[in-house]
Design a protein around this motif. Structure first.
Motif, short mmCIF file in Angstrom:
data_model
loop_
_atom_site.label_atom_id
_atom_site.label_comp_id
_atom_site.label_asym_id
_atom_site.label_seq_id
_atom_site.Cartn_x
_atom_site.Cartn_y
_atom_site.Cartn_z
N GLY A 1 0.77 -1.28 -0.09
CA GLY A 1 -0.07 -0.03 -0.08
C GLY A 1 0.78 1.25 0.07
O GLY A 1 0.34 2.37 -0.15
N ASP A 2 2.08 1.21 0.21
CA ASP A 2 3.10 2.42 0.29
C ASP A 2 3.78 2.60 -0.86
O ASP A 2 4.57 3.61 -0.71
CB ASP A 2 4.00 2.47 1.53
CG ASP A 2 4.83 1.13 1.24
OD1 ASP A 2 4.55 0.31 0.37
OD2 ASP A 2 5.67 0.94 2.31
N THR B 1 1.93 3.43 -7.45
CA THR B 1 0.76 2.56 -7.29
C THR B 1 -0.27 3.55 -6.80
O THR B 1 -1.53 3.61 -7.37
CB THR B 1 0.59 1.35 -6.18
OG1 THR B 1 1.67 0.67 -6.73
CG2 THR B 1 -0.81 0.77 -6.25
N GLN B 2 0.15 4.43 -5.82
CA GLN B 2 -0.62 5.47 -5.37
C GLN B 2 -1.21 6.43 -6.70
O GLN B 2 -2.34 6.90 -6.82
CB GLN B 2 -0.17 6.25 -4.41
CG GLN B 2 -0.13 5.45 -3.07
CD GLN B 2 -1.45 4.75 -2.54
OE1 GLN B 2 -2.53 5.49 -2.81
NE2 GLN B 2 -1.36 3.60 -2.11
N LYS B 3 -0.17 6.85 -7.41
CA LYS B 3 -0.46 7.73 -8.64
C LYS B 3 -1.27 7.19 -9.54
O LYS B 3 -2.30 7.71 -10.20
CB LYS B 3 0.96 7.98 -9.22
CG LYS B 3 1.05 8.95 -10.42
CD LYS B 3 2.50 9.22 -10.61
CE LYS B 3 2.44 10.30 -11.53
NZ LYS B 3 3.73 10.61 -12.15
N LEU B 4 -1.21 5.86 -9.67
CA LEU B 4 -2.18 4.84 -10.77
C LEU B 4 -3.66 4.99 -10.23
O LEU B 4 -4.40 5.24 -10.66
CB LEU B 4 -1.76 3.44 -10.94
CG LEU B 4 -2.68 2.45 -11.37
CD1 LEU B 4 -2.93 2.87 -12.78
CD2 LEU B 4 -2.23 1.18 -11.22
N GLU C 1 -4.62 -0.43 7.05
CA GLU C 1 -6.03 0.52 7.15
C GLU C 1 -5.68 1.88 7.27
O GLU C 1 -6.10 2.69 6.77
CB GLU C 1 -7.07 -0.08 8.19
CG GLU C 1 -8.14 0.90 8.13
CD GLU C 1 -9.43 0.27 8.90
OE1 GLU C 1 -10.59 0.59 8.96
OE2 GLU C 1 -9.20 -0.57 9.93
N PRO C 2 -5.01 2.35 8.34
CA PRO C 2 -4.48 3.67 8.54
C PRO C 2 -3.66 4.09 7.30
O PRO C 2 -3.94 5.22 6.99
CB PRO C 2 -3.81 3.75 9.98
CG PRO C 2 -3.33 2.12 10.21
CD PRO C 2 -4.37 1.45 9.32
N ALA D 1 -3.66 7.77 2.51
CA ALA D 1 -3.27 7.87 1.18
C ALA D 1 -4.65 8.16 0.48
O ALA D 1 -4.42 9.33 -0.31
CB ALA D 1 -3.00 6.25 0.53
N ALA D 2 -5.77 7.85 0.77
CA ALA D 2 -7.07 8.35 0.00
C ALA D 2 -7.19 9.92 0.54
O ALA D 2 -7.66 10.55 -0.51
CB ALA D 2 -8.17 7.53 0.66
N LYS D 3 -6.97 10.19 1.65
CA LYS D 3 -7.11 11.53 1.87
C LYS D 3 -6.13 12.44 1.04
O LYS D 3 -6.50 13.65 0.72
CB LYS D 3 -7.18 11.78 3.62
CG LYS D 3 -7.07 13.27 4.06
CD LYS D 3 -7.16 13.26 5.51
CE LYS D 3 -7.44 14.68 6.04
NZ LYS D 3 -7.46 14.53 7.60
N LYS D 4 -4.90 12.24 1.06
CA LYS D 4 -3.81 12.77 0.67
C LYS D 4 -4.25 13.24 -0.87
O LYS D 4 -4.03 13.89 -1.66
CB LYS D 4 -2.45 12.30 0.77
CG LYS D 4 -1.87 12.55 2.10
CD LYS D 4 -0.58 11.90 2.20
CE LYS D 4 -0.01 12.06 3.72
NZ LYS D 4 1.19 11.28 3.90
#
Length: 185
Positions: free
Chosen positions: A70-71, A75-78, A108-109, A114-117
């Motif tokens: 998750g970090d 992947t977060q950019k995708l 989870e945290p 990540a969703a918030k950012k």
């Protein structure tokens, strides 16, 4: 001798590229998406409980992302790019989700943050918990750090798989471009 060493190095490098390019994970283009599973939803209307994302997507256009960690920044950019496409295609009832494998208490945290950012609006983030793991029939390759499946009417229209550290900006652009294969305007 030097020429032989260089040739061996080129073969080794190209051989590795072929292996990466041949990495197959998940149902392939033309196949039916295998079916229901209920991961723990971190975001979305079912946040805080297990819910079937396959069921939620139904026959609508769907982008499903399966990730091992998750970090990872790429992947977060995708996910952020897919989220923007999902919001843009709301009239087509497009749905997207990302399921991460790992320890729920740790992830989870991390995923909430990540969703918030990323200011995610539509993409559901979920965790593949041990109670109802992604079925084996999804055939996710253990060597794929990220698998992206684009489908509509539960038939795969595009599939991407990336080994750890191999997802690039160009790959993200290709995934976004392929949304046109599942959304008709």
């Amino acid at each position: 001798m030097i020429r032989n060493v260089l040739a061996a190095a080129v073969v080794a490098v190209l051989g590795g590229a072929v292996v990466a390019a041949d990495l197959k994970s998940g149902p392939q283009v033309g196949a039916k998406v295998p079916g229901a599973f209920a991961p723990y939803n971190v975001t979305g209307e079912d946040a805080g409980k297990t819910a079937c994302l396959y069921c939620r997507g139904g026959n609508s256009p769907v982008v499903a992302i399966f990730a091992r960690t998750g970090d990872d920044a790429m992947t977060q950019k995708l996910i952020k790019a897919v989220d923007a496409e999902t919001a843009k295609n709301a009239k087509a009832d497009m749905f997207s989700f990302a399921v991460f494998s790992g320890d729920k208490d740790k992830l989870e945290p991390q995923l909430k943050d990540a969703a918030k950012k990323a200011e995610l609006k539509t993409t559901v983030l979920a965790i593949d918990d041990k109670e109802d793991p992604i079925p084996e029939k999804y055939a996710l390759n253990k060597d794929a750090d990220v698998t992206v499946i684009l489908y509509v009417d539960r038939v795969v229209k595009a599939n991407y798989s990336f080994p750890k550290g191999k997802l690039t900006d160009k790959d993200i652009e290709a995934v976004v471009k392929d949304v046109s294969k599942i959304v008709t305007q």
